[in-house]
Write a protein that holds these residues in place. Structure first.
Motif, mmCIF file in Angstrom:
data_model
loop_
_atom_site.group_PDB
_atom_site.id
_atom_site.type_symbol
_atom_site.label_atom_id
_atom_site.label_comp_id
_atom_site.label_asym_id
_atom_site.label_seq_id
_atom_site.Cartn_x
_atom_site.Cartn_y
_atom_site.Cartn_z
ATOM 1 N N ALA A 227 0.823 -1.213 0.000
ATOM 2 C CA ALA A 227 0.000 0.000 0.000
ATOM 3 C C ALA A 227 0.854 1.259 0.000
ATOM 4 O O ALA A 227 0.456 2.295 -0.525
ATOM 5 N N VAL A 228 2.051 1.168 0.608
ATOM 6 C CA VAL A 228 2.936 2.345 0.646
ATOM 7 C C VAL A 228 3.741 2.453 -0.639
ATOM 8 O O VAL A 228 3.877 3.530 -1.230
ATOM 9 N N VAL A 229 4.295 1.347 -1.078
ATOM 10 C CA VAL A 229 5.272 1.394 -2.167
ATOM 11 C C VAL A 229 4.624 1.441 -3.551
ATOM 12 O O VAL A 229 5.120 2.120 -4.451
ATOM 13 N N MET A 230 3.511 0.726 -3.726
ATOM 14 C CA MET A 230 2.899 0.683 -5.070
ATOM 15 C C MET A 230 2.501 2.056 -5.590
ATOM 16 O O MET A 230 2.796 2.392 -6.751
ATOM 17 N N PRO A 231 1.831 2.884 -4.768
ATOM 18 C CA PRO A 231 1.513 4.229 -5.279
ATOM 19 C C PRO A 231 2.760 5.015 -5.643
ATOM 20 O O PRO A 231 2.785 5.719 -6.654
ATOM 21 N N VAL B 29 3.727 6.533 -9.292
ATOM 22 C CA VAL B 29 4.080 7.942 -9.521
ATOM 23 C C VAL B 29 5.426 8.033 -10.234
ATOM 24 O O VAL B 29 5.590 8.802 -11.186
ATOM 25 N N LEU B 30 6.399 7.216 -9.772
ATOM 26 C CA LEU B 30 7.733 7.257 -10.398
ATOM 27 C C LEU B 30 7.673 6.814 -11.851
ATOM 28 O O LEU B 30 8.371 7.372 -12.702
ATOM 29 N N THR B 31 6.851 5.812 -12.137
ATOM 30 C CA THR B 31 6.722 5.339 -13.519
ATOM 31 C C THR B 31 6.153 6.448 -14.390
ATOM 32 O O THR B 31 6.637 6.702 -15.496
ATOM 33 N N LEU C 73 16.405 5.262 -7.313
ATOM 34 C CA LEU C 73 15.080 5.367 -6.697
ATOM 35 C C LEU C 73 14.444 3.987 -6.558
ATOM 36 O O LEU C 73 13.785 3.699 -5.564
ATOM 37 N N LEU C 74 14.654 3.127 -7.536
ATOM 38 C CA LEU C 74 14.107 1.767 -7.421
ATOM 39 C C LEU C 74 14.757 1.035 -6.256
ATOM 40 O O LEU C 74 14.088 0.309 -5.516
ATOM 41 N N ALA C 75 16.072 1.211 -6.098
ATOM 42 C CA ALA C 75 16.763 0.592 -4.962
ATOM 43 C C ALA C 75 16.221 1.167 -3.654
ATOM 44 O O ALA C 75 15.996 0.435 -2.684
#
Lengths: 77, 292
Positions: free
Chosen positions: B247-251, B255-257, B272-274
């Motif tokens: 729930a925290v990371v997927m949004p 946004v980053l994508t 940022l992915l790391a």
């Protein structure tokens, strides 16, 4: 309605069984027994039945819902 | 508490390793003050002195391995998973940095002729101080460890609660270390051509303690089916942890994508992915521990 239990009482009535001993007998961790006793975790039906089988009692004497009539043994003790 | 034989072994190995650390520091000081471009050819005693460092590094490495073995052996019986996890992370990283010290010494040997290597010497002194600190911490921890009740290969039961707690405590440490380290690297003065390599090595080091303990758990439970690795409450806690971290990371990932699509030149994407990986590890571990 919340699930209540008599696990601690029956542990002590069965040779002062520790949480770890009970956990070993039914194949879970001590932390799981602790969490169930404290009402932090609701066990699965299988786990509840296993616990009752360890003490040789019906599962209804071990677990009940609050606001339900308590088992006769608990009420009389 | 641990038996007298273990106490004696711990004491002997600690004394040898501590003496080795002090000796190594003294040799560093001699080498630092003696090595200079004007000294040509280098005297043989200097080579011999440098070679003795191999033995002292070996003693320090042996004690690190001993600490790792001893603490893992007493893992099921520890009463303080947080402290235990912190020590494990420290010993593993300190042990890895022994290799970095050896590499650093080799680099100094090649570079002192061309430029000032005082910064490299400073890092070596700091690293040796770190090794000594963790060895002292490890020594005191081993002295207070509960005795291992079973042999090394009999210890792990499926769903062992202490291992589960220690693994997630280490997950918190590694997640924090990795996330803060990568975030802080934006302000670090790393030359651009070294940045990706440095970030990769840092990320691998930051995840190593958690990955090592996870691998240890997998090896210990290799004969059990996957459903037996965790008991039912641990399964539920793990599922909740996965939900929270997702729930925290997927949004954030979404946004980053979107940002990377709109700004194709975004060069920070790999880091940022790391950072997101470490954030997910942190969120997951904290969430699981909160259920305990």
């Amino acid at each position: 309605m919340e699930l209540q239990n008599n696990i601690r009482k029956f542990r002590f009535e069965n040779g002062e069984m520790s949480q770890q001993d009970l956990a070993d007998q039914i194949g879970v961790t001590r932390m799981t027994i602790y969490s169930i006793e404290k009402g932090k975790y609701v066990p699965s039906t299988v786990l509840a039945l296993k616990m009752a089988a360890v003490f040789g009692i019906p599962v209804e004497e071990l677990f009940w819902l609050e606001d339900s009539p308590k088992p006769a043994k608990e009420a009389g003790s | 508490m641990i038996d007298p034989k273990t106490k004696r072994t711990n004491l002997i190995l600690f004394i040898l390793a501590a003496l080795a650390a002090v000796y190594t520091t003294a040799v560093y000081a001699i080498l630092q003050t003696t090595l200079s471009p004007a000294l040509d050819p280098l005297p043989e005693w200097l080579f011999n002195l440098g070679n003795t460092l191999a033995f002292s590094f070996l003693l320090i490495a042996i004690y690190h391995l001993y600490l790792l073995f001893r603490t893992l052996r007493s893992l099921p019986n520890t009463r303080n998973p947080f402290w235990y996890a912190a020590m494990l992370v420290g010993v593993i990283l300190s042990g890895i940095f022994i290799l970095a010290d050896i590499t650093q010494l080799g680099d100094i040997g090649k570079e002192y002729l061309y430029w000032d290597v005082s910064g490299a010497w400073f890092m070596l002194y700091g690293s040796m101080f770190g090794h000594l600190l963790f060895m002292v911490w490890g020594f005191l921890t081993v002295r207070s460890l509960p005795a291992a009740e079973e042999t090394f290969f009999q210890q792990m039961r499926a769903g062992n609660d202490v291992l589960f707690q220690v693994l997630n405590n280490i997950g918190v440490f590694c997640g924090l270390l990795g996330f803060i380290g990568i975030a802080a690297s934006n302000w670090a003065t790393i030359p651009e051509r070294f940045r990706s390599g440095a970030m990769l090595i840092f990320s691998l080091l930051a995840v190593l303690p958690w990955a090592s303990l996870l691998a240890y758990w997998a090896i210990k439970n290799r004969k059990a089916s996957l459903g037996k690795w965790l008991d039912e409450k641990q399964m539920v806690d793990t599922a909740k942890g996965a939900l929270v971290s997702m729930a925290v990371v997927m949004p954030l990932l979404a946004v980053l994508t979107l940002v990377s699509v709109l700004s194709p030149g975004l060069s920070q994407m790999p880091y940022l992915l790391a950072a997101l990986f470490f954030l997910q590890l942190l969120m997951f571990s904290v969430s699981v521990l909160r259920q305990e």
